[in-house]
Design an enzyme around this catalytic site. Structure first.
Site: not given
Ligand code: NAD
Ligand code: TYD
Length: 345
Positions: A128-130, A153, A157
Site C-alpha cells: 500500500t502507499d501507506e 496497519y 504492511k
Molecule cells: P479486505 O479487507 O477487503 O479483504 C482482506 C481479505 O483477506 C478478506 O477476504 C479476509 O478474509 C482475508 N484475510 C484476512 N486475514 C486473513 C488470514 N489470516 N488468512 C487468510 N485470509 C485472511 O482488503 P482489501 O481492501 O481487498 O485489500 C487487499 C490487499 O490490498 C491488502 O493487502 C491491503 O493491504 C492492500 N491494499 C488495499 C487498498 C485499499 O484501498 N483497500 C489499497 C492498497 C493496498
Molecule cells: P480510509 O478509507 O479508511 O482509507 P485510508 O487507509 O487511506 O485511511 O480513509 C480514507 C480517508 O478518509 C482518510 O483520509 C480518512 C478519511 N475518513 C473519514 O474522513 N471518515 C471516515 O469515517 C473514514 C472511514 C475515513
C-alpha cells in the site's frame, strides 16, 4: 497452465482480481485461500464457480497456518502466490493492532516460507502507499523512498514489504511488490470511507468527515489496480516494487462532494467529527515506473468514485446484509462517542 494461489481472494480487491484473471487469462487456474474474516465473503465470489468451473478452487484457511498453506500449494501445484490477505482498515488497527501483526507480518512470513520450500515460487506481495507515511508539500513517493509508516496497519504492511525483499535478497525468491493507492469499486466493505459514505447517504445518515476533510488521497478504480498487478506478474522486474495509482489526489471533501452529487443527496449530510489519531494528511505516488511498464489507468479518481456510487446503488442486496451485522457494533465503537466538530452541520 499457470496455477496461482490468491490469498485474501474473498476480500474486496482479491475478488475483483480473481474475476479479472479468470475472465481475461484462460491459461490461468486460480485457487483462492481465505480465512473469511468479517471482510472476506463468499458472496464476493458469487457465480465464479459456475462460470469458471475447473479453473477455480476455494480453500478456507489462515495464511498463518503453515501446514494448510503447504498442503494447498502442493495439492494445486501452485507456481505463483499473490498475497492480498491482510487486515486492512486503519481505524481497526488503532483499536486492536494484534491481528494486524499476526496476519500482515507473520502471515506474509508463513507464505514466503512456503514459497521457499516449494523451490522458490513466484511471489507477489500486495502492499500500500501507506507504507511511505504521510507526504509533505508537493512531493510524490518513489519506490526507492524509505518506508515511514505511522499507523499499526501501515507498520505491519511495511514489515511485510521488508520481509518480502529480504527473502529475495537472502534466498533469491522471485519477489515483486506493488504499493497501491486507495481503491474504490464493487465489493468494498463499507468501513472504508467511500462505501461508508455512499451507504450512509443512501440511508440518509450523516457522513462523518474526520477533522477538516482536507486530507489528500488518490482514489483509483479497483480493476485498474488489478490490471496493474497482472502486468507486474507478466513483465515486472524481479526484486522490484511498483507504485500503482492514478497519480492524482484530491481532498476528502472533494471526494464527498462528487459522491453526494452522483447520489443527488444534499451537502447537509456532511458532519465534521473528531479526527483519526495519527491521521496521515497526504499520500501521493509517483507512478512513472508502472506507466513505463505499459500500464495506464482507465478511470480518473472522479470517474472511479462515480462508478462506485452506481454499483452500490444497484447492489443494495450486497451491502444491506453487511450493515445489519458485525458492522453495526464496529460502527458504534468508532463513531458512537466521537465528538462532532460542527454540530450545526
Ligand atoms: P479486505 O479487507 O477487503 O479483504 C482482506 C481479505 O483477506 C478478506 O477476504 C479476509 O478474509 C482475508 N484475510 C484476512 N486475514 C486473513 C488470514 N489470516 N488468512 C487468510 N485470509 C485472511 O482488503 P482489501 O481492501 O481487498 O485489500 C487487499 C490487499 O490490498 C491488502 O493487502 C491491503 O493491504 C492492500 N491494499 C488495499 C487498498 C485499499 O484501498 N483497500 C489499497 C492498497 C493496498
Ligand atoms: P480510509 O478509507 O479508511 O482509507 P485510508 O487507509 O487511506 O485511511 O480513509 C480514507 C480517508 O478518509 C482518510 O483520509 C480518512 C478519511 N475518513 C473519514 O474522513 N471518515 C471516515 O469515517 C473514514 C472511514 C475515513
Amino acid at each position: 497452465m499457470k496455477s496461482i494461489l490468491v490469498t485474501g481472494g474473498a476480500g474486496f480487491i482479491g475478488c475483483n482480481f480473481v474475476r479479472l484473471t479468470l475472465r481475461n487469462y484462460p491459461d490461468v487456474r486460480v485457487t483462492v485461500y481465505d480465512k473469511l474474516t468479517y471482510a472476506g465473503r463468499l458472496e464476493n465470489l458469487a457465480n465464479v464457480d459456475e462460470q469458471f468451473g475447473a479453473r477455480y478452487g476455494f480453500v478456507q484457511g489462515d495464511i498463518c497456518d503453515a501446514a494448510l498453506v503447504e498442503e494447498t500449494v502442493a495439492r494445486n501445484e501452485i507456481d505463483t502466490i499473490v498475497n492480498f490477505a491482510a487486515e486492512t482498515h486503519v481505524d481497526r488497527s488503532i483499536l486492536d493492532p494484534d491481528e494486524f501483526i499476526q496476519t500482515d507480518v507473520f502471515g506474509t512470513y508463513a507464505l514466503l516460507e512456503a514459497a521457499r520450500k516449494f523451490g522458490n515460487l513466484r511471489f507477489h506481495q500486495i502492499s500500500t502507499d501507506e507504507v511511505y507515511g504521510h507526504i509533505e508539500g508537493q512531493r510524490h513517493s518513489a519506490e526507492s523512498d524509505s518506508l515511514a509508516p505511522r499507523s499499526p496497519y501501515s507498520a505491519s504492511k511495511a514489515s511485510a514489504d521488508l520481509f518480502a525483499t529480504a527473502y529475495h535478497t537472502t534466498y533469491g525468491l522471485p519477489v515483486t511488490i506493488s504499493r497501491g493507492a486507495n481503491n474504490v469499486g464493487p465489493y468494498q466493505y463499507p468501513e472504508k470511507v467511500v462505501p461508508l459514505f455512499i451507504t450512509n447517504a443512501l440511508n440518509n445518515l450523516p457522513l462523518p468527515v474526520f477533522g477538516d476533510g482536507q486530507q489528500m488521497r488518490d482514489y483509483q478504480y479497483v480493476t485498474d489496480h488489478c490490471e496493474a498487478v497482472r502486468l507486474i506478474l507478466q513483465r515486472g522486474q524481479i526484486g522490484e516494487a511498483y507504485n500503482i495509482g492514478t497519480g492524482r489526489e484530491m481532498t476528502n471533501l472533494a471526494m464527498v462532494e462528487i459522491l453526494l452529487d452522483e447520489l443527488g443527496k444534499p451537502r447537509s449530510l456532511i458532519r465534521h467529527v473528531e479526527d483519526r489519531q495519527g491521521h496521515d494528511r497526504r499520500y501521493s505516488l509517483d507512478v512513472s515506473k508502472m506507466l513505463a511498464l505499459g500500464w495506464e489507468p482507465e478511470y480518473t479518481p472522479e470517474e472511479a468514485i462515480r462508478a462506485t456510487v452506481r454499483w452500490y446503488r444497484e447492489n443494495e442486496w450486497w451491502w444491506q446484509a453487511i450493515r445489519s451485522g458485525e458492522f453495526q457494533a464496529y460502527y458504534d465503537r468508532v463513531y458512537g462517542n466521537r465528538k462532532t466538530l460542527n454540530p450545526l452541520g
